[in-house]
Design a protein around this motif. Structure first.
Motif, PDB file in Angstrom:
ATOM      1  N   GLN A  33       0.819  -1.212   0.000  1.00 43.01           N
ATOM      2  CA  GLN A  33       0.000   0.000   0.000  1.00 43.01           C
ATOM      3  C   GLN A  33       0.856   1.266   0.000  1.00 43.01           C
ATOM      4  O   GLN A  33       0.415   2.314  -0.472  1.00 43.01           O
ATOM      5  N   ALA A  34       2.072   1.167   0.525  1.00 46.02           N
ATOM      6  CA  ALA A  34       2.967   2.327   0.551  1.00 46.02           C
ATOM      7  C   ALA A  34       3.331   2.771  -0.860  1.00 46.02           C
ATOM      8  O   ALA A  34       3.547   3.953  -1.107  1.00 46.02           O
ATOM      9  N   THR A  36       1.351   2.646  -3.521  1.00 47.68           N
ATOM     10  CA  THR A  36       0.207   3.442  -3.993  1.00 47.68           C
ATOM     11  C   THR A  36       0.288   4.859  -3.443  1.00 47.68           C
ATOM     12  O   THR A  36       0.093   5.836  -4.174  1.00 47.68           O
ATOM     13  N   GLN A  37       0.591   4.985  -2.171  1.00 48.79           N
ATOM     14  CA  GLN A  37       0.698   6.305  -1.541  1.00 48.79           C
ATOM     15  C   GLN A  37       1.847   7.110  -2.140  1.00 48.79           C
ATOM     16  O   GLN A  37       1.705   8.306  -2.394  1.00 48.79           O
ATOM     17  N   GLU A  38       2.985   6.476  -2.384  1.00 50.13           N
ATOM     18  CA  GLU A  38       4.139   7.182  -2.956  1.00 50.13           C
ATOM     19  C   GLU A  38       3.848   7.662  -4.372  1.00 50.13           C
ATOM     20  O   GLU A  38       4.209   8.778  -4.741  1.00 50.13           O
ATOM     21  N   ASN A  41       1.709  10.666  -4.045  1.00 48.51           N
ATOM     22  CA  ASN A  41       2.499  11.822  -3.612  1.00 48.51           C
ATOM     23  C   ASN A  41       3.259  12.440  -4.774  1.00 48.51           C
ATOM     24  O   ASN A  41       3.263  13.663  -4.942  1.00 48.51           O
ATOM     25  N   ASP A  46      -4.900  12.337  -5.223  1.00 50.49           N
ATOM     26  CA  ASP A  46      -5.418  11.535  -4.123  1.00 50.49           C
ATOM     27  C   ASP A  46      -5.117  10.052  -4.399  1.00 50.49           C
ATOM     28  O   ASP A  46      -5.168   9.624  -5.552  1.00 50.49           O
ATOM     29  N   PRO A  47      -4.794   9.275  -3.382  1.00 48.95           N
ATOM     30  CA  PRO A  47      -4.530   7.843  -3.586  1.00 48.95           C
ATOM     31  C   PRO A  47      -5.672   7.104  -4.294  1.00 48.95           C
ATOM     32  O   PRO A  47      -5.440   6.125  -4.993  1.00 48.95           O
TER      33      PRO A  47
END
Length: 107
Positions: A33-34, A36-38, A41, A46-47
């Protein structure tokens, strides 16, 4: 040298738990999931926009409109940061983020 393990999975196969266990055993960071967040960013979106593009392609109308919007075949012009977040931009940014993660050796 890249230290990356990719786990292909089917929904409900338990691969997420296997990946977490393997990452813990190797003392590596799990980017599930990190990642997707990166990507969100870096793209400044938005994720949820990233998740909409994950494992999907743009619809026919969007691809056709993009062809006319760019003035010719859709791959002939580079995407810029003002471009809408679509699957082309998702793929380009994903590749950039994954190369950065792999080359940094962050585990």
């Amino acid at each position: 040298m890249y230290r990356v393990i990719t786990i292909e999975r089917e929904f409900g196969s338990g691969a997420a738990e296997i990946a977490a266990s393997l990452a813990d055993h190797l003392h590596w960071k799990l980017w599930d999931q990190a990642l997707t967040q990166e990507i969100a960013n870096v793209a400044q979106v938005d994720p949820s926009a990233v998740m909409c593009c994950d494992e999907r392609r743009d619809g026919r109308f969007h691809r056709l409109a993009k062809t006319f919007w760019r003035g010719s075949y859709q791959r002939s012009m580079e995407l810029n940061t003002a471009a809408p977040f679509d699957t082309d931009r998702f793929v380009a940014i994903s590749e950039q983020v994954m190369r950065k993660v792999a080359s940094a050796g962050i585990v």
